[in-house]
Motif scaffolding. Sequence first.
Motif, short mmCIF file in Angstrom:
data_model
loop_
_atom_site.label_atom_id
_atom_site.label_comp_id
_atom_site.label_asym_id
_atom_site.label_seq_id
_atom_site.Cartn_x
_atom_site.Cartn_y
_atom_site.Cartn_z
N LEU A 64 -1.03 1.89 -13.06
CA LEU A 64 -1.04 1.11 -14.09
C LEU A 64 -0.69 -0.30 -13.93
N VAL A 65 0.55 -0.50 -13.88
CA VAL A 65 1.38 -1.49 -13.69
C VAL A 65 0.44 -2.59 -12.86
N ALA A 66 0.03 -1.89 -11.67
CA ALA A 66 -0.39 -2.68 -10.67
C ALA A 66 -1.76 -3.29 -11.09
N SER A 67 -2.57 -2.45 -11.90
CA SER A 67 -3.71 -2.82 -12.25
C SER A 67 -3.62 -3.71 -13.40
N ILE A 68 -2.88 -3.90 -14.08
CA ILE A 68 -2.41 -4.93 -15.09
C ILE A 68 -2.20 -6.23 -14.27
N PRO B 266 8.89 -4.58 -10.59
CA PRO B 266 9.31 -3.13 -10.73
C PRO B 266 8.74 -2.24 -9.33
N LEU B 267 7.88 -2.69 -8.91
CA LEU B 267 7.35 -1.88 -7.77
C LEU B 267 8.02 -2.12 -6.40
N ARG B 268 8.74 -3.25 -6.21
CA ARG B 268 9.29 -3.83 -4.96
C ARG B 268 10.36 -2.88 -4.52
N ARG B 269 10.71 -1.88 -5.06
CA ARG B 269 11.66 -0.96 -4.48
C ARG B 269 11.05 0.10 -3.82
N ARG B 270 9.67 0.28 -3.93
CA ARG B 270 9.03 1.28 -3.07
C ARG B 270 8.67 0.80 -1.82
N PRO B 271 9.24 1.06 -0.58
CA PRO B 271 8.79 0.80 0.58
C PRO B 271 7.70 1.24 1.07
N LEU B 272 7.16 0.63 2.17
CA LEU B 272 6.15 1.47 2.83
C LEU B 272 6.60 2.82 3.71
N ALA B 273 5.62 3.69 3.96
CA ALA B 273 5.98 4.85 4.76
C ALA B 273 6.45 4.51 6.27
N SER B 274 5.92 3.32 6.65
CA SER B 274 6.19 2.96 8.03
C SER B 274 6.12 1.32 7.81
N SER B 275 7.36 0.91 8.27
CA SER B 275 7.30 -0.55 8.38
C SER B 275 6.94 -1.47 9.42
N ARG B 276 6.67 -0.59 10.52
CA ARG B 276 6.08 -1.42 11.88
C ARG B 276 5.05 -0.69 12.46
N ALA B 277 4.17 -1.52 13.21
CA ALA B 277 2.99 -1.20 13.75
C ALA B 277 2.88 -1.64 15.19
#
Length: 401
Positions: free
Chosen positions: A212-216, A390-401
């Motif tokens: 919801l936050v991302a959509s707003i 507030p969403l920046r603390r959620r890291p990606l599941a995999s940070s490298r590719a």
Amino acid sequence: MNRFRLPASHRLLAAFSVAHAGAVIGYLPLLSLLLPIRIDQLAGAARIGWLTVAVTVGAVVASSANVLFGWLSDRSIAAGGGRRRWIAGGAIGLALSYVAIAVADRPVTLVAAVLLFQIAINAILAPMMAIMADEIPEAQRGLASGLFAIGPPAAGAVSALLVAAPALGRSTQLALVAGLAIITLLPLLRVRGPAVVAERATPTVDAPHDLLVASIARLLVQVAGSALSLYLLYYFQSVAPATAPATLATRVGTLLTISYILPLPVAVLAGRLSDRAAHRTPFLIGAAVIAAAGLLAMATDTHPAVGAIGFVIYAVAAAVFLTLHSALSIRLLPDPRHRGRDLGLINLANTLPALLGPLLTWTLATPQDFTILLLVLAALTMLGGLAIVPLRRRPLASSRA
């Protein structure tokens, strides 16, 4: 010869980006050029009213259709089928809608044809975005989202071709646009990627709130784009009143072309960098801040050159924000079983700005002064960036590719 064959993941990325560009070709030249011409032919002096009806009702139908076909494609996945059948059906509907637009002989029948078009194009777009969540790994979604920026310049080139060749005739122009859109969808119907394991096997408590936050945030950033896309010429008339209207229109057209092309390399680069970073949100926050700075430049300096530079800065940064937002939204989906439906609900953040932008412009701007409007749009864009914090603390599941 097999050594020259692209890896499956690259083939899917290529097919996906081409198909998305084709979908943009399917709607942008029609809504920005061909539809106003057809309404002018059929409605004459009443063209503004009929165009408003077509765009407003069409936006409502488009939003509903996006949720519907996202949900239907979810049902197809649950039943052991796939989403591509809906894209194929949408392509058939798109062809039929263009025929209906070509043969419409009254404004009301033209509006009905536009509603059929909105249903068909969203039968394509909704499953397509869900396929991105299903088959493109998290580590490639930033790049995939960045490649969305191919669509507007490709559609702009088609529009320029139509303007440069008026002798083609109405039916030929419509057939050309529909044909290009459908042809570009074909590779995606054939190329498939392996199912991506959901990054969140079970929904978390925060997931619906995060979405919801991302959509707003997306809604707030898009309001400025909606207002400027409609009233950019009027803004430049306010800061360059002595310039001949024809000259000003040509310059604004050139500026819009630049704003379509320049975001492409920037969005692709930002998307790839965000794939390699531990977090995607800093790129979104930075893009929103830069976009707001561009709007502030337009608001605080009345020189047309500064206004043009400010608009290009805004256009590039907003394009980066919106493309990367697609990758972020997929990451935040609370339940893999309802990806199509939930992405359709996120798409509502694309509809409300189309209503809020004109309303804010009508309320805050005058033909001689857009300053207050631009300051408000800059503030809303900045708030869109802050909403991501507030969403920046959620890291990606995999940070490298």
